[in-house]
Design a protein around this motif. Structure first.
Motif, PDB file in Angstrom:
ATOM      1  N   GLN A  29       0.722  -1.434  -0.194  1.00 26.49           N
ATOM      2  CA  GLN A  29      -0.019  -0.116  -0.146  1.00 26.49           C
ATOM      3  C   GLN A  29       0.845   1.424  -0.274  1.00 26.49           C
ATOM      4  OE1 GLN A  29      -2.857   0.087   0.031  1.00 26.49           O
ATOM      5  NE2 GLN A  29      -3.660   2.633   0.135  1.00 26.49           N
ATOM      6  N   ARG A  30       1.823   1.294   1.094  1.00 22.95           N
ATOM      7  CA  ARG A  30       3.299   2.342   0.528  1.00 22.95           C
ATOM      8  C   ARG A  30       3.762   2.481  -1.015  1.00 22.95           C
ATOM      9  NH1 ARG A  30       6.266   5.435   3.913  1.00 22.95           N
ATOM     10  NH2 ARG A  30       8.188   5.914   3.147  1.00 22.95           N
ATOM     11  N   GLU A  31       3.658   1.461  -1.487  1.00 22.29           N
ATOM     12  CA  GLU A  31       4.770   1.328  -2.968  1.00 22.29           C
ATOM     13  C   GLU A  31       3.477   2.156  -3.161  1.00 22.29           C
ATOM     14  OE1 GLU A  31       7.211  -0.291  -5.604  1.00 22.29           O
ATOM     15  OE2 GLU A  31       7.698   0.240  -3.425  1.00 22.29           O
ATOM     16  N   ARG A  32       2.639   1.847  -3.301  1.00 25.74           N
ATOM     17  CA  ARG A  32       0.559   2.566  -4.363  1.00 25.74           C
ATOM     18  C   ARG A  32       1.254   4.186  -3.500  1.00 25.74           C
ATOM     19  NH1 ARG A  32      -0.851  -2.865  -3.968  1.00 25.74           N
ATOM     20  NH2 ARG A  32      -1.907  -1.962  -1.980  1.00 25.74           N
ATOM     21  N   LEU A  33       1.194   4.479  -2.660  1.00 24.56           N
ATOM     22  CA  LEU A  33       1.478   5.618  -2.362  1.00 24.56           C
ATOM     23  C   LEU A  33       1.998   6.605  -2.418  1.00 24.56           C
ATOM     24  CD1 LEU A  33      -0.617   5.548   1.431  1.00 24.56           C
ATOM     25  CD2 LEU A  33      -1.868   5.932  -1.289  1.00 24.56           C
ATOM     26  N   LEU A  34       3.558   6.131  -2.745  1.00 19.52           N
ATOM     27  CA  LEU A  34       4.364   6.878  -2.999  1.00 19.52           C
ATOM     28  C   LEU A  34       4.407   7.250  -4.345  1.00 19.52           C
ATOM     29  CD1 LEU A  34       7.135   4.644  -0.888  1.00 19.52           C
ATOM     30  CD2 LEU A  34       6.994   7.265  -0.667  1.00 19.52           C
ATOM     31  N   ALA A  35       3.811   6.119  -5.640  1.00 15.69           N
ATOM     32  CA  ALA A  35       3.539   6.043  -6.395  1.00 15.69           C
ATOM     33  C   ALA A  35       2.710   7.169  -6.734  1.00 15.69           C
ATOM     34  CB  ALA A  35       3.171   5.021  -7.348  1.00 15.69           C
ATOM     35  N   LEU A  36       1.689   7.630  -6.286  1.00 16.52           N
ATOM     36  CA  LEU A  36       0.560   8.069  -6.503  1.00 16.52           C
ATOM     37  C   LEU A  36       1.324   9.496  -5.748  1.00 16.52           C
ATOM     38  CD1 LEU A  36      -2.356   8.579  -6.812  1.00 16.52           C
ATOM     39  CD2 LEU A  36      -3.241   7.822  -4.707  1.00 16.52           C
ATOM     40  N   GLY A  37       1.749   9.531  -4.591  1.00 15.17           N
ATOM     41  CA  GLY A  37       1.766  11.282  -4.295  1.00 15.17           C
ATOM     42  C   GLY A  37       3.219  11.644  -5.449  1.00 15.17           C
ATOM     43  N   SER A  38       4.024  10.517  -6.091  1.00 12.84           N
ATOM     44  CA  SER A  38       4.675  11.366  -6.684  1.00 12.84           C
ATOM     45  C   SER A  38       3.884  11.855  -8.505  1.00 12.84           C
ATOM     46  CB  SER A  38       6.235  10.146  -7.600  1.00 12.84           C
ATOM     47  OG  SER A  38       6.931  10.806  -8.556  1.00 12.84           O
ATOM     48  N   LEU A  39       3.261  10.578  -9.008  1.00 11.32           N
ATOM     49  CA  LEU A  39       2.872  11.238  -9.920  1.00 11.32           C
ATOM     50  C   LEU A  39       1.947  12.424  -9.757  1.00 11.32           C
ATOM     51  CD1 LEU A  39       1.453   7.066 -10.744  1.00 11.32           C
ATOM     52  CD2 LEU A  39       3.184   8.847 -12.013  1.00 11.32           C
ATOM     53  N   THR A  40       1.125  12.443  -8.563  1.00 10.07           N
ATOM     54  CA  THR A  40       0.442  13.709  -8.323  1.00 10.07           C
ATOM     55  C   THR A  40       1.345  15.493  -8.471  1.00 10.07           C
ATOM     56  OG1 THR A  40      -1.004  12.611  -6.712  1.00 10.07           O
ATOM     57  CG2 THR A  40      -1.148  14.826  -6.771  1.00 10.07           C
ATOM     58  N   ALA A  41       2.381  14.905  -7.510  1.00  9.43           N
ATOM     59  CA  ALA A  41       3.066  15.970  -7.794  1.00  9.43           C
ATOM     60  C   ALA A  41       3.051  16.365  -9.001  1.00  9.43           C
ATOM     61  CB  ALA A  41       3.985  16.108  -7.202  1.00  9.43           C
ATOM     62  N   GLY A  42       4.181  15.401 -10.068  1.00  8.67           N
ATOM     63  CA  GLY A  42       4.089  15.782 -11.206  1.00  8.67           C
ATOM     64  C   GLY A  42       2.628  16.031 -11.879  1.00  8.67           C
ATOM     65  N   LEU A  43       1.884  15.861 -12.030  1.00 12.02           N
ATOM     66  CA  LEU A  43       1.362  16.484 -12.624  1.00 12.02           C
ATOM     67  C   LEU A  43       0.221  17.806 -12.135  1.00 12.02           C
ATOM     68  CD1 LEU A  43      -1.655  15.751 -15.131  1.00 12.02           C
ATOM     69  CD2 LEU A  43      -2.893  14.247 -12.872  1.00 12.02           C
ATOM     70  N   THR A  44       0.036  17.765 -11.114  1.00 14.74           N
ATOM     71  CA  THR A  44       0.186  19.111 -10.738  1.00 14.74           C
ATOM     72  C   THR A  44       0.852  20.074 -10.959  1.00 14.74           C
ATOM     73  OG1 THR A  44      -1.257  18.132  -8.207  1.00 14.74           O
ATOM     74  CG2 THR A  44      -0.682  20.488  -8.694  1.00 14.74           C
ATOM     75  N   HIS A  45       2.465  19.910 -11.523  1.00 12.41           N
ATOM     76  CA  HIS A  45       3.067  20.781 -11.769  1.00 12.41           C
ATOM     77  C   HIS A  45       2.531  20.422 -13.216  1.00 12.41           C
ATOM     78  CE1 HIS A  45       7.321  22.622 -12.425  1.00 12.41           C
ATOM     79  NE2 HIS A  45       7.400  22.410 -13.481  1.00 12.41           N
ATOM     80  N   GLU A  46       2.455  20.030 -14.316  1.00 13.36           N
ATOM     81  CA  GLU A  46       1.989  20.056 -15.439  1.00 13.36           C
ATOM     82  C   GLU A  46       0.893  21.080 -16.252  1.00 13.36           C
ATOM     83  OE1 GLU A  46       3.751  19.337 -18.217  1.00 13.36           O
ATOM     84  OE2 GLU A  46       5.335  18.861 -16.839  1.00 13.36           O
ATOM     85  N   LEU A  47      -0.290  20.481 -15.126  1.00 15.39           N
ATOM     86  CA  LEU A  47      -1.219  21.109 -15.214  1.00 15.39           C
ATOM     87  C   LEU A  47      -1.641  22.437 -15.185  1.00 15.39           C
ATOM     88  CD1 LEU A  47      -3.966  18.712 -14.086  1.00 15.39           C
ATOM     89  CD2 LEU A  47      -3.840  19.282 -15.892  1.00 15.39           C
ATOM     90  N   ASN A  48       0.270  22.046 -13.351  1.00 19.73           N
ATOM     91  CA  ASN A  48      -0.582  24.235 -13.435  1.00 19.73           C
ATOM     92  C   ASN A  48       0.595  25.144 -14.377  1.00 19.73           C
ATOM     93  OD1 ASN A  48      -0.334  25.964 -11.104  1.00 19.73           O
ATOM     94  ND2 ASN A  48       1.813  26.306 -11.753  1.00 19.73           N
ATOM     95  N   ASN A  49       1.009  24.595 -15.195  1.00 15.06           N
ATOM     96  CA  ASN A  49       1.708  25.590 -16.376  1.00 15.06           C
ATOM     97  C   ASN A  49       0.375  25.948 -17.248  1.00 15.06           C
ATOM     98  OD1 ASN A  49       4.738  25.627 -14.989  1.00 15.06           O
ATOM     99  ND2 ASN A  49       5.067  23.470 -16.527  1.00 15.06           N
ATOM    100  N   PRO A  50       0.133  25.490 -17.945  1.00 14.89           N
ATOM    101  CA  PRO A  50      -0.544  25.642 -18.714  1.00 14.89           C
ATOM    102  C   PRO A  50      -1.955  26.439 -18.412  1.00 14.89           C
ATOM    103  CG  PRO A  50      -0.782  23.329 -18.423  1.00 14.89           C
ATOM    104  CD  PRO A  50       0.518  23.614 -18.182  1.00 14.89           C
ATOM    105  N   ALA A  51      -1.998  26.170 -17.102  1.00 12.82           N
ATOM    106  CA  ALA A  51      -3.145  26.606 -16.281  1.00 12.82           C
ATOM    107  C   ALA A  51      -3.238  28.492 -16.023  1.00 12.82           C
ATOM    108  CB  ALA A  51      -3.936  26.365 -15.121  1.00 12.82           C
ATOM    109  N   ALA A  52      -2.052  28.531 -15.522  1.00 12.34           N
ATOM    110  CA  ALA A  52      -0.780  29.478 -15.178  1.00 12.34           C
ATOM    111  C   ALA A  52      -0.753  30.680 -16.524  1.00 12.34           C
ATOM    112  CB  ALA A  52       0.445  29.494 -15.177  1.00 12.34           C
ATOM    113  N   ALA A  53      -1.065  30.148 -18.111  1.00 10.94           N
ATOM    114  CA  ALA A  53      -0.256  30.612 -19.316  1.00 10.94           C
ATOM    115  C   ALA A  53      -1.921  31.381 -19.847  1.00 10.94           C
ATOM    116  CB  ALA A  53       0.085  29.796 -20.106  1.00 10.94           C
ATOM    117  N   ALA A  54      -2.397  30.307 -19.387  1.00  9.44           N
ATOM    118  CA  ALA A  54      -4.317  30.804 -20.101  1.00  9.44           C
ATOM    119  C   ALA A  54      -4.682  31.859 -19.222  1.00  9.44           C
ATOM    120  CB  ALA A  54      -5.477  29.350 -19.549  1.00  9.44           C
ATOM    121  N   ALA A  55      -4.696  31.944 -17.494  1.00  8.48           N
ATOM    122  CA  ALA A  55      -5.173  33.012 -17.081  1.00  8.48           C
ATOM    123  C   ALA A  55      -3.583  34.654 -17.222  1.00  8.48           C
ATOM    124  CB  ALA A  55      -4.343  32.378 -15.209  1.00  8.48           C
TER     125      ALA A  55
END
Length: 486
Positions: free
Chosen positions: A151-177
């Motif tokens: 479960q920790r392995e999955r949570l670590l992977a999810l945390g890493s993916l979430t952080a990366g996705l948040t960063h990737e989403l923030n760039n175009p969202a900020a550009a659009a704003a």
């Protein structure tokens, strides 16, 4: 089975390593409750059936197998006297499902001492109470530990993916704003400029020409040319010179938008020919506002398109609203995983996709395969980040007979030969403390082999490490349960 059961001989049982330390009374009870059976070649019991008996081999040959992706895979073949199989977890009672966790067949006439599961459980608790407590603690402790760390392995992977996705989403969202804020100013300026032109009777006649000129520039604005920084600078200088020659103020502010939209001095000459000289200045400023408005709308469209693509990749990766078992394009799964891991991969690593696009969709559990791709790509990226030089991550697909080959390769330092055979062992990791649980490859192996009837192996030399996953092209049974832990 040949003939009926016969009573066992205490001396024969004492000659087996399993019973050699028992006293005469204990051996007598075993012989009273158990019996000796002779079996002809064939299946003795099947995996998943209720575990009714413990089987101890007296003579013959036994083969144990387990069900992997709808196929029987032999896991052990032996003729050693005293080996046992069957209901050896009966001492746990109803704490675990009492079913055979493998299938057993014999290849020649063989003799077994057969003990009912209830009797085996009873004598274990009576004769070895402390041992039973130790075994229970070991069994459930190991099981709980694997579940918790998994479960920790999955949570670590999810945390890493979430952080990366948040960063990737923030760039175009900020550009659009930012583009939306600038667009509001440009629209207001465009309205003011149009109002000034319309208010002057001498300039009002040029409105129709202005509208036509703006429309003629639409194609160029929607498909602007790709210019190098040096080319763009040269074009801007030419536009500034043209504006200065025609006494139009703020040429250095107007030029970048015209050049970005692909509108140069030729287009400005058309404006000069179409409009009176006294209208040219206000008209160019107004046209500049309209061009910037189009460019900003293109930027917003591009940014929101990137957000939409990231969301679709996340849905593809998580397999939301999808059947757990279905036919899927392995390339879509790989691409969605690469998008999710883009931030972790970073700019230093070159990603090469070598796809065989002729491969058909494969029957699989897509969400679970995405977990495999995540583990393998994450390991490759960690190996590359751990080296001094920039590296290459290669994702390759190909047909390998009746299977699909997916290969994740990296140009990192490689896996030393002395630990190569251990990389799929549970809890084994070469990552620093706190960065890995040692279950990523073990989980991947179970998903590929146990869940899909496939194969997972590694080839590695310094500068070339490849994890190879082979998955069957033919359908497997989606209702086949995952292999039980023994």
């Amino acid at each position: 089975m040949t003939g009926g059961p016969v009573r066992c001989e205490e001396q024969e049982l004492r000659s087996l390593f399993l019973f050699e330390k028992l006293d005469s009374d204990q051996l007598a009870r075993l012989c009273r409750d158990g019996r000796v059976y002779r079996f002809d070649p064939g299946t003795v019991y099947r995996e998943g059936d209720p575990a009714a008996c413990l089987f101890v081999l007296l003579e013959g040959t036994v083969v144990l197998s387990r069900r992997v992706g709808g196929q029987e895979v032999d896991v052990n073949r032996t003729s050693a006297r005293g080996v046992y199989a069957g209901a050896f977890q009966a001492y746990l009672g109803d704490q675990v499902p009492q079913v055979y966790n493998n299938s057993m067949r014999i290849t020649e006439p063989s003799r077994f001492f057969v003990l009912p599961a209830d009797t085996f459980a009873e004598i274990m608790r009576e004769w070895f109470p402390m041992a039973v407590h130790l075994l229970e603690g070991l069994f459930f402790g190991t099981k709980n530990t694997q579940e918790a760390i998994g479960q920790r392995e999955r949570l670590l992977a999810l945390g890493s993916l979430t952080a990366g996705l948040t960063h990737e989403l923030n760039n175009p969202a900020a550009a659009a704003a930012r583009a939306a804020s600038a667009l509001r100013e440009r629209v207001a300026g465009m309205h003011r400029g149009l109002g000034e032109i319309a208010a002057d009777p001498h300039q009002r006649a040029g409105l129709e020409q202005l509208t036509d000129l703006r429309a003629s520039a639409a194609d160029s604005i929607s498909q602007p040319p790709a210019l190098t920084p040096l080319q763009a600078a040269d074009h801007e200088d030419a536009v500034v010179d043209w504006l200065d020659e025609h006494d139009i103020d703020d040429g250095w502010q107007l030029a970048p938008a015209f050049v970005q939209a692909g509108l140069g001095t030729d287009w400005l000459d058309r404006i000069a020919r179409a409009l009176p000289a006294d209208v040219l200045g206000p008209a160019v400023h107004w046209l500049n506002c309209t061009v910037e408005t189009e460019l900003l709308m293109n930027e917003i469209e591009d940014a929101t398109g990137r957000v939409s693509a990231l969301v679709n990749a996340a849905k593809q990766y998580a397999q939301l609203d999808r059947a757990p078992h279905r036919r899927a394009d392995v390339h879509e799964l790989l691409d969605s995983t690469l998008v999710m891991l883009a931030q972790k991969i970073g700019p230093r690593i070159r990603v090469v996709k070598d796809y065989d696009r002729t491969l058909p969709p494969i029957p699989c559990y897509p969400g679970e395969l995405n977990q495999v791709w995540t583990n393998l790509i994450d390991n490759a990226v960690s190996a590359l980040h751990g080296s001094d030089a920039d590296g290459t991550l290669t994702v390759r697909t190909a047909r390998d007979g009746d299977r699909v080959l997916v290969e994740i390769g990296d140009t990192g330092p490689g896996i030393p030969p002395e630990i190569r055979d251990r990389v799929f062992d549970p809890f084994f990791t070469t990552k620093p403390v706190g960065e890995g649980t040692g279950l990523g490859l073990d989980i991947s192996w179970r998903i590929v082999v146990n869940r899909h009837g496939g194969d997972l192996r590694v080839e590695s030399v310094p500068g070339d490490t490849r994890f190879q996953v082979r998955l069957p092209l033919t359908a497997t049974n989606p209702d086949t349960p995952q292999e039980q832990q023994s």
